[in-house]
Design a protein around this motif. Structure first.
Motif, PDB file in Angstrom:
ATOM      1  N   SER A 179       0.845  -1.192   0.000  1.00  0.00           N
ATOM      2  CA  SER A 179       0.000   0.000   0.000  1.00  0.00           C
ATOM      3  C   SER A 179       0.886   1.249   0.000  1.00  0.00           C
ATOM      4  O   SER A 179       1.327   1.720   1.049  1.00  0.00           O
ATOM      5  N   VAL A 180       1.128   1.776  -1.174  1.00  0.00           N
ATOM      6  CA  VAL A 180       1.945   2.988  -1.305  1.00  0.00           C
ATOM      7  C   VAL A 180       1.266   4.156  -0.593  1.00  0.00           C
ATOM      8  O   VAL A 180       1.916   5.002   0.014  1.00  0.00           O
ATOM      9  N   ASN A 181      -0.077   4.153  -0.627  1.00  0.00           N
ATOM     10  CA  ASN A 181      -0.814   5.266   0.001  1.00  0.00           C
ATOM     11  C   ASN A 181      -0.472   5.439   1.480  1.00  0.00           C
ATOM     12  O   ASN A 181      -0.503   6.546   1.998  1.00  0.00           O
ATOM     13  N   ASP A 182      -0.140   4.330   2.153  1.00  0.00           N
ATOM     14  CA  ASP A 182       0.105   4.414   3.602  1.00  0.00           C
ATOM     15  C   ASP A 182       1.447   5.049   3.946  1.00  0.00           C
ATOM     16  O   ASP A 182       1.672   5.405   5.107  1.00  0.00           O
ATOM     17  N   GLN A 365       6.405   4.137  -5.342  1.00  0.00           N
ATOM     18  CA  GLN A 365       5.976   3.083  -6.287  1.00  0.00           C
ATOM     19  C   GLN A 365       7.185   2.323  -6.828  1.00  0.00           C
ATOM     20  O   GLN A 365       7.201   1.083  -6.855  1.00  0.00           O
ATOM     21  N   ALA A 366       8.194   3.077  -7.283  1.00  0.00           N
ATOM     22  CA  ALA A 366       9.364   2.438  -7.905  1.00  0.00           C
ATOM     23  C   ALA A 366      10.095   1.547  -6.885  1.00  0.00           C
ATOM     24  O   ALA A 366      10.437   0.393  -7.187  1.00  0.00           O
ATOM     25  N   LEU A 367      10.288   2.077  -5.678  1.00  0.00           N
ATOM     26  CA  LEU A 367      11.033   1.297  -4.681  1.00  0.00           C
ATOM     27  C   LEU A 367      10.191   0.130  -4.154  1.00  0.00           C
ATOM     28  O   LEU A 367      10.734  -0.913  -3.776  1.00  0.00           O
ATOM     29  N   SER A 368       8.872   0.288  -4.148  1.00  0.00           N
ATOM     30  CA  SER A 368       8.013  -0.823  -3.723  1.00  0.00           C
ATOM     31  C   SER A 368       8.037  -1.941  -4.764  1.00  0.00           C
ATOM     32  O   SER A 368       8.017  -3.133  -4.416  1.00  0.00           O
ATOM     33  N   ALA A 369       8.089  -1.572  -6.039  1.00  0.00           N
ATOM     34  CA  ALA A 369       8.184  -2.602  -7.091  1.00  0.00           C
ATOM     35  C   ALA A 369       9.503  -3.363  -6.943  1.00  0.00           C
ATOM     36  O   ALA A 369       9.554  -4.599  -7.056  1.00  0.00           O
TER      37      ALA A 369
END
Ligand SMILES: NC(=O)c1ccc[n+]([C@@H]2O[C@H](COP(=O)([O-])OP(=O)(O)OC[C@H]3O[C@@H](n4cnc5c(N)ncnc54)[C@H](O)[C@@H]3O)[C@@H](O)[C@H]2O)c1
Length: 424
Positions: A179-182, A365-369
């Motif tokens: 969850s990037v939003n968090d 987003q990029a680092l979560s991917a």
């Protein structure tokens, strides 16, 4: 001769590419953190060979994210996360200049919107990247054949995270999602300052109204609502907030806004903005009380916050009076103006969030991917927060890029804060 990417895409007009390229480069200037990540990705190739389908608003900022992911080795395809949020010149440039297949046309009808989601899924993604969970929910309902390939996904917005958490709670979520939003570096800035500024920008671009002196009613005092309320006040509006959460309502009152029910606000407002993530927040009973000329719009994820069928049923006619402004004439001759078909007004009538704020959201987003690619085998079928180390690193890089230095804890302060016996 057309490239295979140019053949296998669905965008409005490839001749718009040059304009899109210039605007993508303009946004890149305000995205230094994503730029640094991209440079590292080029060297390290953390996403090498991974197929990634993204369903995001097709804007200049998203283009920079897609380019960073591609440069990290991913095979990226992109479709829109809202029928009205696509910037057609950006879509064209991604296809023509960047070799990234895009399926998105501003103003596409519902059927085309879902055809485009299907096209992005035909790419057989291993990673999904959503803004509103449309890829995840389509995969879980009609494209379960894809589940075997998928290692995980990421989600951008509050509404998507709510959907995913309820899937996880019911035990039906089939892969891990971050969850990037968090992340603090996402919602504290994107939802508040990004939505705040761009929502007012969308309303002003659509209507050219002078906001100063008007009553602006904002439904929802979450991260987005707080941002919009403070921006509307800054423009001279008299702001009214409606809420269902008592704590948020107190916060709005102590921030200096009038707080009341939507029924009480209905006869007062000049402009109404819903941003709750909920449905039917403005309904028939409210339209019946509104002033002649009231403007109604939404900045929440889906176009269900305003009961548009009810507005239609109360009307004897409607017509488009300006781009993104639909005038409904009611039986008693009052006119109510609906902006952007009740869809996210900041993306429909303006350009969405400024690049500087999307820099942090898309760095997440990029680092979560990358995190998903590295650690997917250790993750369960759950919704995960962005790791704190990533969140803090993004904050540090953003601060550096802003030329701001902050103090560091001294060893004495660290010991003081860590010890329970201090402070007596
Ligand atoms: N426009 C954009 O670009 C953009 C950007 C980020 C998020 N969003 C979307 O905006 C919406 C809100 O996001 P957020 O991060 O502020 O969420 P949030 O959870 O922080 O806030 C939502 C608020 O709405 C309140 N609410 C719920 N039902 C209500 C009702 N019937 N009447 C009044 N208030 C009600 C909740 O109590 C809560 O305080 C979501 O749909 C999110 O996906 C849009």
């Amino acid at each position: 001769m057309a490239t295979s990417c140019e053949v296998n895409c669905d965008v409005k007009d490839l001749t718009l590419a040059n304009k899109g390229k210039n605007r993508i480069e303009w946004a890149a200037r305000s995205m230094p953190v994503l730029g640094l990540i991209r440079e590292r990705f080029i060297k390290e190739q953390p996403l090498k060979g991974l197929r990634l389908s993204a369903c995001l608003h097709v804007t200049t900022e998203t283009a920079n994210l897609a380019i960073a992911l591609r440069d990290g080795g991913a095979q990226v395809v992109l479709c829109a996360s809202n029928p009205l949020s696509t910037q057609d010149d950006v879509a064209a440039s991604l296809v023509k200049d960047c070799g990234i297949p895009v399926y998105a046309i501003k103003g596409e009808d519902n059927q085309t919107y879902y055809q485009h989601i299907t096209a992005a899924l035909d790419h057989k993604p291993q990673i999904t990247m959503d803004d509103g969970a449309d890829l995840v929910s389509t995969i879980h309902s009609t494209r379960r054949d894809l589940l075997d390939n998928i290692i995980g996904g990421t989600e951008e917005t509050t509404t998507g995270v709510i959907r995913l958490r309820s899937m996880a709670k019911e035990g039906v979520l089939e892969f891990p999602v971050i969850s990037v939003n968090d992340a603090d570096t996402k919602h504290l800035f994107d939802n508040r300052y990004g939505t705040g500024q761009s929502t007012m920008d969308g309303i002003v671009r659509a209507t050219n109204l002078l906001v100063a002196g008007l009553y602006v009613v904002i439904a929802g005092y979450g991260w987005c609502g707080r941002g919009i309320a403070s921006r509307a006040r800054g423009m001279g509006a008299k702001v009214i907030v409606t809420e269902i959460d008592p704590t948020k309502a107190i916060e709005a009152a102590m921030d200096g806004f009038q707080v009341m029910t939507m029924k009480e606000a209905a006869p007062l407002g000049d402009i109404y903005i819903t941003v709750t993530g909920n449905k039917n927040v403005i309904t028939k009973e409210h339209f019946e009380l509104m002033k002649d000329g009231a403007v109604v719009c939404n900045s929440g994820h889906f176009n269900v916050e305003i009961d548009i069928p009810a507005l239609e049923s109360l009307s004897i006619s409607h017509r488009e009076v300006r781009d993104f402004v639909e005038e409904y004439t009611l039986h008693d001759k009052r006119k109510i103006h609906l902006l952007g078909e009740g869809r996210l007004i900041n993306l429909a009538a303006a350009e969405g969030h400024p690049a500087s704020v999307m820099d942090m959201s898309f760095a997440n987003q990029a680092l979560s991917a990358e995190y998903m690619a590295k650690f997917c085998k250790t993750l369960e079928k759950k919704v995960y927060a962005v790791p704190v180390a990533i969140d803090k690193e993004i904050a540090r890089l953003k601060l550096d890029s802003m030329g701001i230095c902050i103090d560091r804890l001294t060893p004495e302060q660290e010991a003081y804060l860590a010890s329970w016996s201090e402070g007596t």
